[in-house]
Scaffold this motif. Structure first.
Motif, PDB file in Angstrom:
ATOM      1  N   GLY A  81      27.353  -4.957  27.373  1.00 24.90           N
ATOM      2  CA  GLY A  81      26.827  -6.269  26.991  1.00 24.90           C
ATOM      3  C   GLY A  81      25.421  -6.280  26.439  1.00 24.90           C
ATOM      4  N   SER A  82      25.012  -5.235  25.710  1.00 27.45           N
ATOM      5  CA  SER A  82      23.631  -5.221  25.217  1.00 27.45           C
ATOM      6  C   SER A  82      23.442  -6.212  24.067  1.00 27.45           C
ATOM      7  CB  SER A  82      23.232  -3.805  24.779  1.00 27.45           C
ATOM      8  OG  SER A  82      23.599  -3.584  23.455  1.00 27.45           O
ATOM      9  N   ARG A  87      23.754  -8.215  18.093  1.00 26.17           N
ATOM     10  CA  ARG A  87      23.086  -8.297  16.782  1.00 26.17           C
ATOM     11  C   ARG A  87      23.897  -7.544  15.719  1.00 26.17           C
ATOM     12  NH1 ARG A  87      18.053  -8.714  19.758  1.00 26.17           N
ATOM     13  NH2 ARG A  87      17.912  -6.489  20.145  1.00 26.17           N
ATOM     14  N   LEU A  88      24.411  -6.356  16.104  1.00 25.98           N
ATOM     15  CA  LEU A  88      25.206  -5.587  15.133  1.00 25.98           C
ATOM     16  C   LEU A  88      26.474  -6.351  14.773  1.00 25.98           C
ATOM     17  CD1 LEU A  88      26.025  -3.183  13.435  1.00 25.98           C
ATOM     18  CD2 LEU A  88      26.716  -1.971  15.514  1.00 25.98           C
ATOM     19  N   LYS A  89      27.120  -6.885  15.785  1.00 28.56           N
ATOM     20  CA  LYS A  89      28.361  -7.621  15.520  1.00 28.56           C
ATOM     21  C   LYS A  89      28.088  -8.834  14.623  1.00 28.56           C
ATOM     22  CE  LYS A  89      32.195  -9.951  17.549  1.00 28.56           C
ATOM     23  NZ  LYS A  89      32.791 -10.559  18.703  1.00 28.56           N
ATOM     24  N   ALA A  90      26.993  -9.527  14.902  1.00 31.67           N
ATOM     25  CA  ALA A  90      26.661 -10.709  14.091  1.00 31.67           C
ATOM     26  C   ALA A  90      26.433 -10.313  12.631  1.00 31.67           C
ATOM     27  CB  ALA A  90      25.427 -11.399  14.659  1.00 31.67           C
ATOM     28  N   SER A  91      25.788  -9.167  12.418  1.00 36.67           N
ATOM     29  CA  SER A  91      25.536  -8.717  11.048  1.00 36.67           C
ATOM     30  C   SER A  91      26.862  -8.372  10.350  1.00 36.67           C
ATOM     31  CB  SER A  91      24.599  -7.500  11.086  1.00 36.67           C
ATOM     32  OG  SER A  91      24.345  -7.046   9.794  1.00 36.67           O
ATOM     33  N   LEU A  92      27.767  -7.723  11.098  1.00 40.22           N
ATOM     34  CA  LEU A  92      29.077  -7.366  10.528  1.00 40.22           C
ATOM     35  C   LEU A  92      29.897  -8.617  10.199  1.00 40.22           C
ATOM     36  CD1 LEU A  92      29.858  -4.351  12.863  1.00 40.22           C
ATOM     37  CD2 LEU A  92      29.873  -4.239  10.362  1.00 40.22           C
ATOM     38  N   VAL A  93      29.884  -9.578  11.116  1.00 40.94           N
ATOM     39  CA  VAL A  93      30.641 -10.820  10.889  1.00 40.94           C
ATOM     40  C   VAL A  93      30.076 -11.540   9.667  1.00 40.94           C
ATOM     41  CG1 VAL A  93      31.202 -13.100  11.845  1.00 40.94           C
ATOM     42  CG2 VAL A  93      31.309 -11.075  13.316  1.00 40.94           C
ATOM     43  N   ASP A  94      28.751 -11.531   9.559  1.00 42.13           N
ATOM     44  CA  ASP A  94      28.092 -12.195   8.440  1.00 42.13           C
ATOM     45  C   ASP A  94      28.524 -11.574   7.100  1.00 42.13           C
ATOM     46  OD1 ASP A  94      26.064 -13.794   7.145  1.00 42.13           O
ATOM     47  OD2 ASP A  94      24.937 -11.922   6.899  1.00 42.13           O
ATOM     48  N   THR A 297      30.793  -2.027  23.967  1.00 44.44           N
ATOM     49  CA  THR A 297      29.580  -2.552  23.340  1.00 44.44           C
ATOM     50  C   THR A 297      28.639  -1.445  22.861  1.00 44.44           C
ATOM     51  OG1 THR A 297      28.579  -2.845  25.518  1.00 44.44           O
ATOM     52  CG2 THR A 297      29.626  -4.774  24.548  1.00 44.44           C
ATOM     53  N   TYR A 298      29.128  -0.192  22.827  1.00 49.57           N
ATOM     54  CA  TYR A 298      28.315   0.834  22.132  1.00 49.57           C
ATOM     55  C   TYR A 298      29.169   1.904  21.428  1.00 49.57           C
ATOM     56  CZ  TYR A 298      28.920   4.182  25.963  1.00 49.57           C
ATOM     57  OH  TYR A 298      29.453   5.036  26.875  1.00 49.57           O
ATOM     58  N   GLY A 299      30.384   2.169  21.949  1.00 50.00           N
ATOM     59  CA  GLY A 299      31.316   3.049  21.223  1.00 50.00           C
ATOM     60  C   GLY A 299      30.744   4.397  20.818  1.00 50.00           C
TER      61      GLY A 299
END
Ligand code: F0G
Length: 481
Positions: A81-82, A87-94, A297-299
Motif C-alpha cells: 500500500g505505498s 502515484r505510479l498507478k495514477a500516472s498509468l491510468v492518466d 503494490t511493488y511487483g
C-alpha cells in the motif's frame, strides 16, 4: 527535434542539457582487440569500463531527467500500500485509461505472467513479429508463435512507413483455419524490435482489433517500444498529423485488452507491468505477480524506480522528448545511406540497424556475419553494438543452424544519452569498416549454450583477421585512438 539552419539543412537538436556526466574510456585499438578476444567475440561479454559508446541496447540505460531524480527522493518505501504505487498507478491510468495495473520487475516478467495464464499446449499465438523473450515464454507454455507480419516488413530496404504492420488477410485466414478457440491471444508489438524498431500504423491496429473483437480473441499489446511508435504514427500517418501523442496513446489503448511494457524502455527508468480494464483478466493473472514478482503494490521494483517511471511516462507524452530518439536515428540512417552503407530503411526507433548480410557478403552465413561485424566495430571504435542475426537464433532439435531472416548489427541509441558528435564518431568508424570490409573474417563457437546462446556463448575468429584490422587501423589513423 530538428531545427532548420541558415544553409536550409536540418540539424537534430538535443532539447535537454547535460547536468550530470559520466567519464568515458576509449582504450587503444590493440587493447580493444585483446578485450574482444577475452570476451569470446561476444559483445555481451565485454566489460563496460572497456566500452566507449555502449550501443548494445536502449534497455535500462536511458537518461533520467531532473524531475525523475527529484521524484525518487520522495519514494514511499512500504511492502504494501505505498503512496509510490498509487502515484505510479495514477500516472498509468492518466496515460492509458486502463484502471487495473499489475506491477512486474521488467518486460519478460510480464511475458511470463501473460503466457503462463493464457498459453496452453496445442494453441497458437499469432503476432506481427516475435521478440526473443516473448517467444521463449509462449513456447515454454506450449503455444506456438506464428508471425503474420506483412511480408514487405522484412525487406531490408524499403520506403514502407509501417513495416511492423500485421498482414490482416493472413490473420483472418489463420483464425478461420485453426478456429478461434485455438488462439491463446493475438499479440502486437509496438516499434517491432527484431526487424529494426519498425512501427505499426494505428489503422493496422484498428483492423487487428476488429478481427479480435469479432472472433472473441484477446488482443495483447507489447508497449515496450511504444514511445517511438507514437512518434511514427504522428509523423507518418496522415490521419493523426494533428492528434497529440496523448490522444494517439489513448486510442491505441482503447483497442487492446491487455497492455504490458518494459519500463527499461518506456518511461526512462526500470520496471514494468500489465494493464487492463478487465477485472476477470486482472484476477486471472494476479496470483502470479505475488508468486514471482512481489506484493501487488511493488511487483519486484524498487519504489525509487517506480517514482521515476511515474514521471518518465508523463515525459513520454511530451512530443519534443519523444522525438529525440527517432530524430537522431534518422540522422544516422541518412548519413549511412548517403555513404552507401547498407542499413535498414526507413529509419526506425530504438537504434540504427546495419545490414550485415550485405556488409559482409563475402562471409558464409554459418560464420555469423552480424556477430563478426559487431566484434569488428568494437575493435575499430570501442563501440558496442548487438548482434541480431543467426547467432541470436538457437539451433533446431537436430542441431542444425537456423539461419535468421535478417543479419543485423543493431546500434541502439539510448534516449537522451549520446550527443551528436559521439554519433558522428560512430558513423565515421562504421564507414571506415565498410571501406575495409574485406579484411573482416568470420567467427565460430567454442562454447555454445543450447538456449539463448547469444547471451553467454563464446567464439573465436576463423583466421587472424582481427590482427589485420588493427594493422590497417594503425596505417590509416596513426597513433590516434
Ligand atoms: N518486448 C520487447 C519489444 C523488448 O524489446 C524487450 C526487451 C522485452 C519485451 C523484454 O523486456 O528486457 O525488460 O525483460 N528488449 C531489450 C533489448 C532486452 O535490448 O532490445 P525486459
Amino acid at each position: 527535434m530538428t531545427i532548420r539552419l541558415t544553409t536550409d539543412e536540418f540539424l537534430p537538436l538535443e532539447m535537454h542539457k547535460v547536468r550530470i556526466v559520466q567519464k568515458l574510456n576509449l582504450p587503444p585499438v590493440e587493447e580493444r582487440r585483446k578485450n574482444m578476444e577475452e570476451a569470446g567475440y561476444n559483445t555481451f561479454l565485454l566489460q563496460n569500463r572497456d566500452v566507449f559508446l555502449d550501443m548494445l541496447t536502449d534497455s535500462g540505460v536511458n537518461a533520467m531527467s531532473d524531475k525523475q531524480q527529484a521524484a525518487m527522493f520522495i519514494a514511499d518505501d512500504a511492502y504494501a500500500g505505498s503512496e509510490t504505487f498509487n502515484r505510479l498507478k495514477a500516472s498509468l491510468v492518466d496515460v492509458f485509461h486502463k484502471d487495473l495495473y499489475l506491477p512486474a520487475h521488467q518486460g519478460r516478467a510480464c511475458e511470463n505472467i501473460i503466457a503462463s495464464t493464457y498459453c496452453k499446449p496445442g494453441q497458437f499465438t499469432p503476432m506481427n513479429y516475435h521478440f526473443t523473450t516473448t517467444k521463449a515464454h509462449i513456447e515454454l507454455n506450449g503455444s506456438k508463435v506464428v508471425e503474420l507480419i506483412d511480408e514487405r516488413g522484412i525487406e531490408v530496404t524499403s520506403d514502407l512507413p509501417f513495416k511492423g504492420n500485421m498482414d490482416i488477410e493472413k490473420l483472418n485466414d489463420f483464425i478461420e483455419e485453426k478456429g478461434a478457440d485455438k488462439i491463446a491471444f493475438v499479440r502486437m508489438e509496438a516499434g517491432t524490435n527484431l526487424i529494426g524498431g519498425q512501427p505499426f500504423s494505428l489503422q493496422n491496429l484498428h483492423d487487428v482489433a476488429d478481427i479480435c473483437q469479432k472472433k472473441g480473441i484477446k488482443l495483447v499489446l507489447d508497449a515496450s517500444l511504444l514511445q517511438d511508435n507514437l512518434h511514427f504514427i504522428k509523423t507518418r500517418e496522415k490521419k493523426y498529423k494533428n492528434a497529440s501523442i496523448r490522444e494517439i496513446t489513448a486510442e491505441i489503448s482503447s483497442l487492446c485488452d491487455i497492455i504490458y511494457f518494459s519500463a527499461r524502455k518506456l518511461g526512462f527508468a526500470k520496471g514494468g507491468g500489465i494493464l487492463t480494464n478487465s477485472r476477470k483478466m486482472f484476477n486471472e493473472m494476479r496470483e502470479l505477480v505475488t508468486l514471482y514478482e512481489g506484493f501487488l503494490t511493488y511487483g519486484g521494483m524498487s519504489v525509487r524506480e517506480m517514482e521515476a517511471i511515474a514521471v518518465g511516462l508523463q515525459e513520454t507524452m511530451d512530443e519534443q522528448f519523444v522525438e529525440q530518439g527517432p530524430v537522431f536515428i534518422q540522422y544516422m540512417v541518412d548519413e549511412f545511406v548517403k555513404r552507401g552503407i547498407p542499413v535498414v530503411t526507413p529509419a526506425g526507433g530504438l537504434g540504427v540497424h546495419i545490414d550485415a548480410m550485405q556488409f559482409l557478403d563475402h562471409l558464409p552465413r554459418e560464420q555469423y556475419r552480424s556477430g563478426s561485424l559487431a566484434a569488428a566495430l568494437y575493435i575499430a571504435g570501442g563501440i558496442r553494438g548487438m548482434e541480431r542475426g543467426t547467432m541470436s537464433e538457437d539451433r533446431d532439435e537436430e542441431g542444425n543452424e537456423v539461419l535468421s531472416n535478417m543479419e543485423l548489427l543493431r546500434l541502439a541509441v539510448p534516449r537522451r544519452v549520446y550527443t551528436l558528435s559521439q554519433l558522428k564518431y560512430a558513423i565515421d568508424r562504421v564507414c571506415w569498416l565498410y571501406e575495409n570490409r574485406k579484411l573482416i573474417g568470420g567467427l565460430r563457437f567454442v562454447e555454445e549454450p543450447s538456449t539463448l546462446r547469444f547471451f553467454f556463448g563464446r567464439l573465436e575468429a576463423t583466421s587472424d583477421w582481427p590482427d589485420q584490422l588493427v594493422k590497417k587501423f594503425r596505417e590509416d589513423f596513426g597513433d590516434s585512438l
